[in-house]
Scaffold this motif. Structure first.
Motif, PDB file in Angstrom:
ATOM      1  N   TYR A  50      -0.462 -41.841  55.422  1.00 28.41           N
ATOM      2  CA  TYR A  50      -0.252 -41.434  56.750  1.00 28.41           C
ATOM      3  C   TYR A  50       1.326 -41.118  57.166  1.00 28.41           C
ATOM      4  N   HIS A  94      -4.870 -43.794  55.179  1.00 27.26           N
ATOM      5  CA  HIS A  94      -3.768 -45.018  55.464  1.00 27.26           C
ATOM      6  C   HIS A  94      -3.856 -44.885  57.206  1.00 27.26           C
ATOM      7  N   ARG A 124       1.982 -51.378  58.603  1.00 24.41           N
ATOM      8  CA  ARG A 124       2.796 -51.203  59.676  1.00 24.41           C
ATOM      9  C   ARG A 124       3.473 -49.835  59.769  1.00 24.41           C
ATOM     10  N   GLY A 125       3.812 -49.359  58.537  1.00 23.95           N
ATOM     11  CA  GLY A 125       4.749 -48.019  58.586  1.00 23.95           C
ATOM     12  C   GLY A 125       6.067 -48.415  58.520  1.00 23.95           C
ATOM     13  N   ASP A 126       7.137 -47.450  58.188  1.00 25.11           N
ATOM     14  CA  ASP A 126       8.627 -47.749  58.405  1.00 25.11           C
ATOM     15  C   ASP A 126       9.117 -47.480  59.648  1.00 25.11           C
ATOM     16  N   ALA A 144       1.334 -54.970  60.877  1.00 30.04           N
ATOM     17  CA  ALA A 144      -0.070 -54.630  60.320  1.00 30.04           C
ATOM     18  C   ALA A 144      -1.107 -55.635  60.609  1.00 30.04           C
ATOM     19  N   TYR A 179       3.455 -57.077  48.207  1.00 25.80           N
ATOM     20  CA  TYR A 179       4.758 -56.726  47.592  1.00 25.80           C
ATOM     21  C   TYR A 179       5.084 -57.556  46.312  1.00 25.80           C
ATOM     22  N   HIS A 183       8.450 -57.972  50.249  1.00 24.30           N
ATOM     23  CA  HIS A 183       8.920 -56.718  51.332  1.00 24.30           C
ATOM     24  C   HIS A 183      10.245 -56.886  51.846  1.00 24.30           C
ATOM     25  N   SER A 186      11.778 -59.218  54.575  1.00 28.37           N
ATOM     26  CA  SER A 186      11.134 -60.457  54.545  1.00 28.37           C
ATOM     27  C   SER A 186      12.466 -61.813  54.046  1.00 28.37           C
ATOM     28  N   ASP A 192       6.973 -64.138  53.016  1.00 32.68           N
ATOM     29  CA  ASP A 192       6.348 -62.721  52.656  1.00 32.68           C
ATOM     30  C   ASP A 192       4.805 -63.104  52.348  1.00 32.68           C
ATOM     31  N   TYR A 195       2.738 -64.507  55.325  1.00 31.51           N
ATOM     32  CA  TYR A 195       2.228 -63.414  56.316  1.00 31.51           C
ATOM     33  C   TYR A 195       1.130 -62.634  55.323  1.00 31.51           C
ATOM     34  N   LYS A 199      -2.846 -62.008  57.028  1.00 32.43           N
ATOM     35  CA  LYS A 199      -3.558 -60.586  56.903  1.00 32.43           C
ATOM     36  C   LYS A 199      -4.764 -61.003  56.296  1.00 32.43           C
TER      37      LYS A 199
END
Ligand code: FAD
Length: 317
Positions: A50, A94, A124-126, A144, A179, A183, A186, A192, A195, A199
């Motif tokens: 996306y 996505h 989340r996206g950047d 996210a 990751y 990430h 983080s 990281d 988190y 999720k």
């Protein structure tokens, strides 16, 4: 079929691919041209990324500039529906927090459900191109995790409008990102992973990882996840290195390391076609080792030189 069902019923190693929507102005045929050669490998599913809108400055006739919103790669949901109809293969759209209000997210999830798409990878996206850090929409999600919770709510028939009682319960299989090299925002790997655990505890069904070039990083990541009590499938994300330029662009864009052995080999190459051969060998060996390790799926990022991935998967099968 859900990603987790594919994994649970697989007799052999599964392959999946990730594609980008084409640039605006191109047709769905450009997607089929990309996917046709990949279908011989019978991918279990195909992810479609996306891409949020970007703000760009456009020069007007009077020489001044105006700020406009441009979405260069629209079409994620439509492409997923087209893939499922055209190839009878599952598609995983996505969905990101960036640029979405909670209402728009709910509507997007309803669209997916109506189209018979029961997989989604929530991210989340950047940060936007002109932003130094990620900024959520005023009524959007910051992490996210929050987008995941909204999707889980819909799976439980809980809609944003509280007066909807007995709302239809969607049945999304929900993936999240992980990751192996942490990430980039983080403070450390432990944080990281905590988190990531949140999720999974909130309902994520599986994890797909950022690309990595050193399998040991993936093995350590899987072990750290398991030690923390994360039991869901972890799908490694893989990409070939195909040009010298990527020695700096991949670490800069994706915050991943290139192992010394690989970068040394690439530095010796005289042409990008030599680099492709080194990149193909490296990816092939990564894939063989990950298969031995017992990875449930090998997920290939097809952005760029797709024929290298085709060569690797053909040798692997
Ligand atoms: P999050 O899980 O929200 O994490 C973001 C950061 O916040 C991390 O540093 C995390 O440790 C921290 N964090 C998480 N939860 C909390 C919390 N509750 N409190 C405080 N800190 C927290 N981007 C796109 O725009 N489109 C795509 O299609 C796309 N596809 C991707 C596919 C994969 C497999 C991967 C690995 C990445 C993809 N990305 C995509 C990139 C992704 O959007 C970025 O990496 C983004 O920076 C982080 O997304 P996330 O979902 O991991 O975020």
């Amino acid at each position: 079929m859900k990603v987790t069902e594919h994994i649970a019923t697989a007799k052999n190693l599964l392959i999946s691919f990730e594609i980008l929507p084409p640039l605006k102005g191109k047709t769905i045929d450009s997607i089929y041209e990309k996917l046709n050669p990949l279908m011989e490998f019978q991918p279990a599913f195909i992810n479609v990324t996306y891409h949020r809108s970007e703000q760009i400055f456009k020069e007007k006739k009077d020489g001044t500039f105006e700020k406009i919103e441009v979405r260069k790669r629209p079409g994620t949901v439509g492409i997923c529906a087209a893939i499922m109809t055209h190839y009878k293969v599952d598609a995983v759209p996505h969905l990101i927090c960036g640029g979405f209000s909670k209402q728009e997210t709910e509507n997007a999830l309803i669209d997916l459900n109506f189209l018979g798409i029961d997989n989604v990878l929530v991210l989340r996206g950047d940060a936007g191109k002109n932003e130094s850090a990620f900024v959520p929409e005023p009524d959007g999600h910051r992490y996210a995790l929050d987008l995941l919770k909204q999707t889980v709510n819909l799976n439980n028939g809980i809609y944003l409008e509280e007066d909807i009682i007995d709302g239809y319960k969607t049945n999304f299989c929900i993936g999240v990102a992980g990751y192996p090299e942490k990430h980039f925002e983080s403070p450390n790997m432990t944080t990281d992973l905590q988190y990531l655990k949140m999720k999974v505890d909130a309902g994520a069904d599986y994890i797909t990882t950022q690309m990595f070039f050193d399998n040991q990083k993936f093995y350590d990541f899987v072990k750290a996840c398991r030690d923390l009590g994360i039991t869901v499938p972890i799908i490694p994300g893989l990409k070939p290195l195909t040009s010298k330029k990527q020695l700096s662009t991949l670490p800069r864009t994706f915050h991943v390391d290139i192992p010394t052995e690989l970068s040394n080999e690439i530095m010796k190459c005289k042409t990008d076609s030599d680099v492709e051969k080194v990149g193909e060998e490296w990816l092939y060996h990564q894939s063989v080792e990950l298969k031995k390790f017992g990875a449930p799926v090998l997920h290939y990022y097809t952005l760029g030189k797709q024929h290298v991935i085709e060569n690797v998967v053909r040798r692997l099968m």
